[in-house]
Scaffold this motif. Structure first.
Motif, short mmCIF file in Angstrom:
data_model
loop_
_atom_site.label_atom_id
_atom_site.label_comp_id
_atom_site.label_asym_id
_atom_site.label_seq_id
_atom_site.Cartn_x
_atom_site.Cartn_y
_atom_site.Cartn_z
N UNK A 98 0.88 -1.16 0.00
CA UNK A 98 0.00 0.00 0.00
C UNK A 98 0.93 1.22 0.00
N UNK A 99 1.17 1.77 -1.17
CA UNK A 99 2.18 2.82 -1.34
C UNK A 99 1.76 4.11 -0.62
N UNK A 100 0.48 4.43 -0.65
CA UNK A 100 -0.01 5.63 0.06
C UNK A 100 0.41 5.58 1.54
N UNK A 101 0.13 4.47 2.18
CA UNK A 101 0.46 4.33 3.60
C UNK A 101 1.97 4.33 3.83
N UNK A 102 2.71 3.67 2.96
CA UNK A 102 4.16 3.61 3.11
C UNK A 102 4.78 5.00 2.98
N UNK A 103 4.34 5.78 2.00
CA UNK A 103 4.86 7.13 1.82
C UNK A 103 4.47 8.01 3.02
N UNK A 104 3.22 7.89 3.48
CA UNK A 104 2.79 8.68 4.63
C UNK A 104 3.64 8.36 5.86
N UNK A 105 3.91 7.08 6.08
CA UNK A 105 4.72 6.65 7.22
C UNK A 105 6.13 7.24 7.16
N UNK A 106 6.66 7.35 5.95
CA UNK A 106 8.02 7.86 5.76
C UNK A 106 8.05 9.37 5.53
N UNK A 107 6.90 10.02 5.69
CA UNK A 107 6.77 11.47 5.47
C UNK A 107 7.20 11.90 4.07
N UNK A 108 6.93 11.06 3.10
CA UNK A 108 7.21 11.42 1.70
C UNK A 108 5.98 12.10 1.14
N UNK A 109 6.18 13.25 0.50
CA UNK A 109 5.04 14.07 0.07
C UNK A 109 4.77 14.04 -1.43
N UNK A 110 5.67 13.44 -2.21
CA UNK A 110 5.43 13.45 -3.65
C UNK A 110 4.23 12.58 -4.02
N UNK A 111 3.67 12.84 -5.19
CA UNK A 111 2.55 12.03 -5.67
C UNK A 111 3.03 10.61 -5.87
N UNK A 112 2.12 9.67 -5.62
CA UNK A 112 2.47 8.24 -5.73
C UNK A 112 1.24 7.45 -6.10
N UNK A 113 1.47 6.22 -6.55
CA UNK A 113 0.37 5.34 -6.93
C UNK A 113 -0.25 4.72 -5.67
N UNK A 114 -1.27 3.90 -5.87
CA UNK A 114 -1.96 3.29 -4.73
C UNK A 114 -1.34 1.97 -4.29
N UNK A 115 -0.98 1.13 -5.23
CA UNK A 115 -0.41 -0.18 -4.91
C UNK A 115 0.85 -0.41 -5.72
N UNK A 116 1.69 -1.29 -5.19
CA UNK A 116 2.89 -1.71 -5.90
C UNK A 116 2.97 -3.22 -5.78
N UNK A 117 2.90 -3.90 -6.91
CA UNK A 117 2.88 -5.36 -6.96
C UNK A 117 4.21 -5.88 -7.46
N UNK A 118 4.74 -6.90 -6.77
CA UNK A 118 5.95 -7.60 -7.19
C UNK A 118 5.65 -9.09 -7.24
N UNK A 119 6.11 -9.75 -8.28
CA UNK A 119 6.06 -11.21 -8.34
C UNK A 119 7.13 -11.68 -9.32
N UNK A 120 7.45 -12.96 -9.23
CA UNK A 120 8.45 -13.53 -10.12
C UNK A 120 7.73 -14.32 -11.20
N UNK A 121 8.01 -13.98 -12.44
CA UNK A 121 7.48 -14.72 -13.58
C UNK A 121 8.44 -15.89 -13.81
N UNK A 122 8.05 -17.06 -13.35
CA UNK A 122 8.95 -18.22 -13.42
C UNK A 122 9.12 -18.72 -14.85
#
Length: 166
Positions: A43-67
């Motif tokens: 949850x990028x919004x919450x992560x940026x808020x926690x780190x006091x980052x103020x720039x615009x950001x997306x809502x989610x960031x998904x990572x997975x490995x394409x095997x």
């Protein structure tokens, strides 16, 4: 770095409270069917808020490995239940791509593929309606922003499977 440790490394880069299982939010449902279950969603919004980052950001960031292809997919996802403003979407996804690149581990065994995504509910409001109507970000070259509609069946798997062609 061991391929199995890559996702663990990414999880360790963010506050545990900002990890989620879903890409849905902001009034926009994203169907996770067809996406590998071994994944990290931030949850990028919450992560940026926690780190006091103020720039615009997306809502989610998904990572997975394409095997099948042996690469790490990093997909910043912007969610708009209504109309999406072109300039805002581009800025949010571009900033989030830089954030993603900073938490991806350096490894010789996996290449990272970045796939910015917009899910919207009612179309796009173009910044320049007479200009070219395409969504791209400048991140290590030009990347096309993949688009899907909120609430559709298998909408995430569908946009992730699109070819990388601009």
């Amino acid at each position: 770095m061991n391929v199995n440790r890559v996702l663990d490394h990414i999880r360790e880069q963010v506050d545990e409270e900002n990890l989620t299982n879903s890409c849905s939010g902001e009034g926009c449902r994203v169907d996770m069917t067809g996406v590998p279950s071994d994944r990290v969603v931030i949850d990028v919004e919450r992560e940026f808020d926690l780190c006091n980052r103020t720039e615009k950001r997306c809502d989610r960031l998904l990572f997975f490995i394409d095997t099948d292809e042996n690469y790490l997919v990093a997909a910043p996802i912007e969610l708009k239940s209504g109309r999406a403003e072109q300039s805002d979407v581009v800025e949010q996804l571009q900033n989030s791509l830089h954030f993603a690149a900073n938490i991806v581990p350096r490894t010789r065994t996996l290449t990272t593929v970045y796939r910015p995504i917009l899910f919207q509910g009612r179309g796009i409001k173009w910044t320049n309606p007479r200009g070219p109507q395409e969504l791209n970000v400048n991140f290590r070259g030009k990347l096309r922003i993949r688009q899907g509609r909120c609430g559709r069946s298998e909408n995430l798997a569908r946009v992730l499977s699109e070819p990388d062609i601009l």
